[in-house]
Design a protein around this motif. Structure first.
Motif, PDB file in Angstrom:
ATOM      1  N   ILE A   1       0.832  -1.202   0.000  1.00 48.54           N
ATOM      2  CA  ILE A   1       0.000   0.000   0.000  1.00 48.54           C
ATOM      3  C   ILE A   1       0.869   1.255   0.000  1.00 48.54           C
ATOM      4  O   ILE A   1       0.582   2.233  -0.703  1.00 48.54           O
ATOM      5  CB  ILE A   1      -0.948  -0.011   1.211  1.00 48.54           C
ATOM      6  CG1 ILE A   1      -1.927  -1.179   1.089  1.00 48.54           C
ATOM      7  CG2 ILE A   1      -1.706   1.301   1.328  1.00 48.54           C
ATOM      8  CD1 ILE A   1      -2.807  -1.369   2.299  1.00 48.54           C
ATOM      9  N   GLY A   2       1.955   1.228   0.776  1.00 50.75           N
ATOM     10  CA  GLY A   2       2.840   2.387   0.821  1.00 50.75           C
ATOM     11  C   GLY A   2       3.533   2.649  -0.499  1.00 50.75           C
ATOM     12  O   GLY A   2       3.842   3.798  -0.841  1.00 50.75           O
ATOM     13  N   ALA A   3       3.779   1.578  -1.255  1.00 49.26           N
ATOM     14  CA  ALA A   3       4.461   1.734  -2.546  1.00 49.26           C
ATOM     15  C   ALA A   3       3.504   2.049  -3.680  1.00 49.26           C
ATOM     16  O   ALA A   3       3.946   2.254  -4.813  1.00 49.26           O
ATOM     17  CB  ALA A   3       5.230   0.449  -2.872  1.00 49.26           C
ATOM     18  N   PHE A   4       2.211   2.099  -3.386  1.00 48.96           N
ATOM     19  CA  PHE A   4       1.230   2.268  -4.457  1.00 48.96           C
ATOM     20  C   PHE A   4       1.401   3.603  -5.175  1.00 48.96           C
ATOM     21  O   PHE A   4       1.263   3.678  -6.406  1.00 48.96           O
ATOM     22  CB  PHE A   4      -0.186   2.171  -3.878  1.00 48.96           C
ATOM     23  CG  PHE A   4      -1.262   2.282  -4.908  1.00 48.96           C
ATOM     24  CD1 PHE A   4      -1.557   1.208  -5.736  1.00 48.96           C
ATOM     25  CD2 PHE A   4      -1.982   3.459  -5.066  1.00 48.96           C
ATOM     26  CE1 PHE A   4      -2.548   1.306  -6.698  1.00 48.96           C
ATOM     27  CE2 PHE A   4      -2.968   3.565  -6.026  1.00 48.96           C
ATOM     28  CZ  PHE A   4      -3.255   2.490  -6.841  1.00 48.96           C
ATOM     29  N   LYS A   5       1.711   4.662  -4.445  1.00 47.34           N
ATOM     30  CA  LYS A   5       1.863   5.976  -5.070  1.00 47.34           C
ATOM     31  C   LYS A   5       3.004   5.977  -6.070  1.00 47.34           C
ATOM     32  O   LYS A   5       2.861   6.448  -7.211  1.00 47.34           O
ATOM     33  CB  LYS A   5       2.085   7.041  -3.999  1.00 47.34           C
ATOM     34  CG  LYS A   5       2.185   8.449  -4.558  1.00 47.34           C
ATOM     35  CD  LYS A   5       2.356   9.480  -3.450  1.00 47.34           C
ATOM     36  CE  LYS A   5       2.464  10.890  -4.025  1.00 47.34           C
ATOM     37  NZ  LYS A   5       2.616  11.900  -2.950  1.00 47.34           N
ATOM     38  N   ALA A   6       4.156   5.446  -5.654  1.00 46.35           N
ATOM     39  CA  ALA A   6       5.299   5.392  -6.569  1.00 46.35           C
ATOM     40  C   ALA A   6       5.023   4.437  -7.728  1.00 46.35           C
ATOM     41  O   ALA A   6       5.407   4.696  -8.879  1.00 46.35           O
ATOM     42  CB  ALA A   6       6.552   4.961  -5.812  1.00 46.35           C
TER      43      ALA A   6
ATOM     44  N   TRP B   1      13.935  -5.436 -17.949  1.00 47.05           N
ATOM     45  CA  TRP B   1      15.099  -5.392 -17.073  1.00 47.05           C
ATOM     46  C   TRP B   1      15.154  -4.136 -16.210  1.00 47.05           C
ATOM     47  O   TRP B   1      15.655  -4.191 -15.088  1.00 47.05           O
ATOM     48  CB  TRP B   1      16.389  -5.499 -17.878  1.00 47.05           C
ATOM     49  CG  TRP B   1      16.570  -6.817 -18.566  1.00 47.05           C
ATOM     50  CD1 TRP B   1      15.674  -7.836 -18.635  1.00 47.05           C
ATOM     51  CD2 TRP B   1      17.722  -7.253 -19.284  1.00 47.05           C
ATOM     52  NE1 TRP B   1      16.176  -8.878 -19.354  1.00 47.05           N
ATOM     53  CE2 TRP B   1      17.446  -8.556 -19.766  1.00 47.05           C
ATOM     54  CE3 TRP B   1      18.949  -6.690 -19.580  1.00 47.05           C
ATOM     55  CZ2 TRP B   1      18.358  -9.284 -20.514  1.00 47.05           C
ATOM     56  CZ3 TRP B   1      19.861  -7.410 -20.335  1.00 47.05           C
ATOM     57  CH2 TRP B   1      19.571  -8.696 -20.793  1.00 47.05           C
ATOM     58  N   SER B   2      14.646  -3.039 -16.718  1.00 43.88           N
ATOM     59  CA  SER B   2      14.765  -1.771 -15.995  1.00 43.88           C
ATOM     60  C   SER B   2      13.479  -1.419 -15.262  1.00 43.88           C
ATOM     61  O   SER B   2      13.449  -1.373 -14.026  1.00 43.88           O
ATOM     62  CB  SER B   2      15.145  -0.647 -16.969  1.00 43.88           C
ATOM     63  OG  SER B   2      16.387  -0.922 -17.592  1.00 43.88           O
ATOM     64  N   LEU B   3      12.398  -1.177 -16.002  1.00 46.82           N
ATOM     65  CA  LEU B   3      11.176  -0.691 -15.369  1.00 46.82           C
ATOM     66  C   LEU B   3      10.558  -1.706 -14.425  1.00 46.82           C
ATOM     67  O   LEU B   3      10.200  -1.369 -13.288  1.00 46.82           O
ATOM     68  CB  LEU B   3      10.168  -0.290 -16.455  1.00 46.82           C
ATOM     69  CG  LEU B   3      10.535   0.942 -17.296  1.00 46.82           C
ATOM     70  CD1 LEU B   3       9.441   1.220 -18.311  1.00 46.82           C
ATOM     71  CD2 LEU B   3      10.772   2.153 -16.420  1.00 46.82           C
ATOM     72  N   LEU B   4      10.438  -2.957 -14.864  1.00 50.05           N
ATOM     73  CA  LEU B   4       9.820  -3.961 -13.995  1.00 50.05           C
ATOM     74  C   LEU B   4      10.682  -4.271 -12.775  1.00 50.05           C
ATOM     75  O   LEU B   4      10.160  -4.506 -11.682  1.00 50.05           O
ATOM     76  CB  LEU B   4       9.539  -5.237 -14.795  1.00 50.05           C
ATOM     77  CG  LEU B   4       8.518  -5.098 -15.926  1.00 50.05           C
ATOM     78  CD1 LEU B   4       8.206  -6.465 -16.531  1.00 50.05           C
ATOM     79  CD2 LEU B   4       7.242  -4.442 -15.437  1.00 50.05           C
ATOM     80  N   ASN B   5      11.989  -4.278 -12.944  1.00 48.83           N
ATOM     81  CA  ASN B   5      12.856  -4.453 -11.777  1.00 48.83           C
ATOM     82  C   ASN B   5      12.810  -3.237 -10.864  1.00 48.83           C
ATOM     83  O   ASN B   5      13.004  -3.360  -9.642  1.00 48.83           O
ATOM     84  CB  ASN B   5      14.299  -4.701 -12.231  1.00 48.83           C
ATOM     85  CG  ASN B   5      14.501  -6.110 -12.759  1.00 48.83           C
ATOM     86  OD1 ASN B   5      13.832  -7.047 -12.344  1.00 48.83           O
ATOM     87  ND2 ASN B   5      15.413  -6.268 -13.696  1.00 48.83           N
ATOM     88  N   LEU B   6      12.546  -2.063 -11.448  1.00 54.66           N
ATOM     89  CA  LEU B   6      12.370  -0.870 -10.621  1.00 54.66           C
ATOM     90  C   LEU B   6      11.134  -1.006  -9.746  1.00 54.66           C
ATOM     91  O   LEU B   6      11.127  -0.569  -8.587  1.00 54.66           O
ATOM     92  CB  LEU B   6      12.259   0.365 -11.519  1.00 54.66           C
ATOM     93  CG  LEU B   6      12.170   1.718 -10.812  1.00 54.66           C
ATOM     94  CD1 LEU B   6      13.415   1.967  -9.973  1.00 54.66           C
ATOM     95  CD2 LEU B   6      11.989   2.837 -11.835  1.00 54.66           C
TER      96      LEU B   6
ATOM     97  N   ILE C   1      11.139  -0.732  -5.700  1.00 56.09           N
ATOM     98  CA  ILE C   1      10.310   0.202  -4.933  1.00 56.09           C
ATOM     99  C   ILE C   1       9.540  -0.544  -3.843  1.00 56.09           C
ATOM    100  O   ILE C   1       9.457  -0.089  -2.695  1.00 56.09           O
ATOM    101  CB  ILE C   1       9.338   0.932  -5.883  1.00 56.09           C
ATOM    102  CG1 ILE C   1      10.115   1.903  -6.779  1.00 56.09           C
ATOM    103  CG2 ILE C   1       8.269   1.683  -5.097  1.00 56.09           C
ATOM    104  CD1 ILE C   1       9.268   2.559  -7.831  1.00 56.09           C
ATOM    105  N   ILE C   2       8.987  -1.702  -4.185  1.00 54.68           N
ATOM    106  CA  ILE C   2       8.244  -2.477  -3.185  1.00 54.68           C
ATOM    107  C   ILE C   2       9.169  -2.927  -2.053  1.00 54.68           C
ATOM    108  O   ILE C   2       8.830  -2.820  -0.865  1.00 54.68           O
ATOM    109  CB  ILE C   2       7.580  -3.689  -3.856  1.00 54.68           C
ATOM    110  CG1 ILE C   2       6.510  -3.222  -4.841  1.00 54.68           C
ATOM    111  CG2 ILE C   2       6.948  -4.603  -2.806  1.00 54.68           C
ATOM    112  CD1 ILE C   2       5.863  -4.344  -5.620  1.00 54.68           C
TER     113      ILE C   2
ATOM    114  N   LEU D   1      11.293  -2.535   3.518  1.00 53.94           N
ATOM    115  CA  LEU D   1      12.403  -2.308   4.447  1.00 53.94           C
ATOM    116  C   LEU D   1      12.120  -1.126   5.369  1.00 53.94           C
ATOM    117  O   LEU D   1      12.408  -1.177   6.571  1.00 53.94           O
ATOM    118  CB  LEU D   1      13.696  -2.085   3.672  1.00 53.94           C
ATOM    119  CG  LEU D   1      14.259  -3.306   2.937  1.00 53.94           C
ATOM    120  CD1 LEU D   1      15.486  -2.913   2.111  1.00 53.94           C
ATOM    121  CD2 LEU D   1      14.629  -4.403   3.923  1.00 53.94           C
ATOM    122  N   LYS D   2      11.533  -0.058   4.802  1.00 47.88           N
ATOM    123  CA  LYS D   2      11.207   1.109   5.627  1.00 47.88           C
ATOM    124  C   LYS D   2      10.170   0.763   6.681  1.00 47.88           C
ATOM    125  O   LYS D   2      10.297   1.155   7.848  1.00 47.88           O
ATOM    126  CB  LYS D   2      10.697   2.244   4.741  1.00 47.88           C
ATOM    127  CG  LYS D   2      11.777   2.910   3.897  1.00 47.88           C
ATOM    128  CD  LYS D   2      11.187   4.038   3.073  1.00 47.88           C
ATOM    129  CE  LYS D   2      12.272   4.721   2.237  1.00 47.88           C
ATOM    130  NZ  LYS D   2      11.711   5.816   1.400  1.00 47.88           N
TER     131      LYS D   2
END
Length: 278
Positions: A67-72, A207-212, A216-217, A222-223
Motif C-alpha cells: 500500500i505504501g508503494a502504491f503511489k510510486a 530489465w529496468s522498469l519492472l525491476n524498478l 520500490i516495493i 524495508l522502511k
C-alpha cells in the motif's frame, strides 16, 4: 468507533450488502442480466478476508509495504503505459499498416504464398503427374521453409494492425512471453533489423522498469520493517521506564525513616503490606 479502520471496512461492507438487497427488490424480476449484476455486490463481502491480516504481523507488514508503494508504483505504471503507447505507434506505422495494406499479413500469406507454392511444386514435380513423393515433399520444405510454422503463420498484421493490438503485443513482449516468435516473424516480414528494437525494448522495460517496481516495493518493505522495529524498541523502552518508576515508588513507600536506604526490617514490612503484595 468509526476511527478504527477495520470498523469502517465492516460498515462499508454492510451498507453495500443492504444496497444490493434493496436493489434486488426494486428492480424488475424479468431483467435477469441486471439482477445478476446486482447480485455481484454480495461478493464484496469477500473483502472481509483482509481482516486476517491483523492477526499475522508479517502479512500485515507486507500488505502495508504494498500500500505504501502504491503511489510510486502508479507513476511507474504511467511511465510503462507511455512507453508502450509510443512504441505501439512506431510498430503500427512501420510493420502493421504495411502488412495490412499488402493483404499478406506480414509477407508469407495470400497470393504471394500461393505463387511460391505453385512455382516450387512445378519445379519439383519431375513426373508431371501432379503428385509429389515423400522425397519431393522434403525438398519442397527445404526449398521454401514451408515447414517452419513461424514463417508460415507470420501474423504481423494481426499483432501490429492498430495501436491497440500493438500495445497488447508489446505488453506480452515486455513479459518475455513468446517474444522470440514475435521478433523472428517481424524480421522475416521484411524488417531484418527489427531485432535491435525488440532487444532494446526488453532491456528497458523488463530489465529496468519492472525491476524498478520490485525495488520500490522492497524499499517500502524495508522502511516499514525498520519503523516497526523502532516501535517495538520504543515499547520496550516505555515498559522499562514504567517498571523503574514502579520500583522507585515502592522504594519510597518502603523507606519509612527517609534514609534513602532500606534495611531488613523495612524490607520485610514492605513485603508484608497489601500494597506490595497486590
Amino acid at each position: 468507533t468509526l476511527r478504527d479502520s477495520w470498523n469502517c471496512l465492516d460498515f462499508v461492507l454492510v451498507i453495500v450488502g443492504y444496497v444490493g438487497v434493496v436493489l434486488e427488490y426494486v428492480l424488475e424480476s424479468n431483467n435477469e442480466r441486471l439482477l445478476d449484476s446486482v447480485r455481484v455486490l454480495r461478493l464484496v463481502r469477500l473483502v472481509r478476508i483482509v481482516r486476517v491480516f491483523r492477526f499475522f504481523h508479517n502479512l500485515n507488514v507486507i500488505a502495508s509495504g504494498l500500500i505504501g508503494a502504491f503511489k510510486a508504483l502508479t507513476w511507474i505504471m504511467i511511465l510503462v503505459f507511455m512507453v508502450l503507447f509510443v512504441c505501439a505507434i512506431f510498430m503500427t506505422r512501420l510493420v502493421g499498416i504495411p502488412a495490412v495494406r499488402a493483404g499478406t499479413d506480414g509477407g508469407m500469406g495470400g497470393g504471394h504464398l500461393q505463387d511460391m507454392l505453385d512455382g516450387a511444386f512445378n519445379k519439383l514435380d519431375m513426373n508431371r503427374d501432379g503428385v509429389l513423393s515423400n522425397a519431393e515433399l522434403r525438398q519442397l520444405c527445404d526449398a521454401t521453409d514451408l515447414c517452419d510454422p513461424e514463417l508460415v503463420e507470420n501474423k504481423a498484421g494481426e499483432w501490429f494492425g492498430n495501436v491497440g493490438k500493438s500495445m497488447f503485443t508489446l505488453f506480452a513482449v515486455m513479459t518475455t512471453e513468446g517474444w522470440v516468435t514475435v521478433a523472428r516473424s517481424t524480421m522475416r516480414s521484411g524488417h531484418p533489423l527489427m531485432w535491435i528494437f525488440f532487444v532494446l525494448f526488453i532491456i528497458f522495460t523488463n530489465w529496468s522498469l519492472l525491476n524498478l517496481v520490485t525495488g520500490i516495493i522492497l524499499d517500502h518493505l524495508l522502511k516499514i520493517t525498520y519503523k516497526d522495529e523502532l516501535e517495538r524498541l520504543a515499547e520496550v523502552e516505555r515498559e522499562y521506564e514504567r517498571t523503574v518508576a514502579t520500583l522507585a515508588e515502592m522504594f519510597l513507600h518502603a523507606d519509612d525513616d527517609n534514609s534513602e536506604t532500606i534495611d531488613k526490617e523495612e524490607f520485610v514490612a514492605a513485603m508484608s503490606s497489601e500494597q506490595f503484595t497486590a
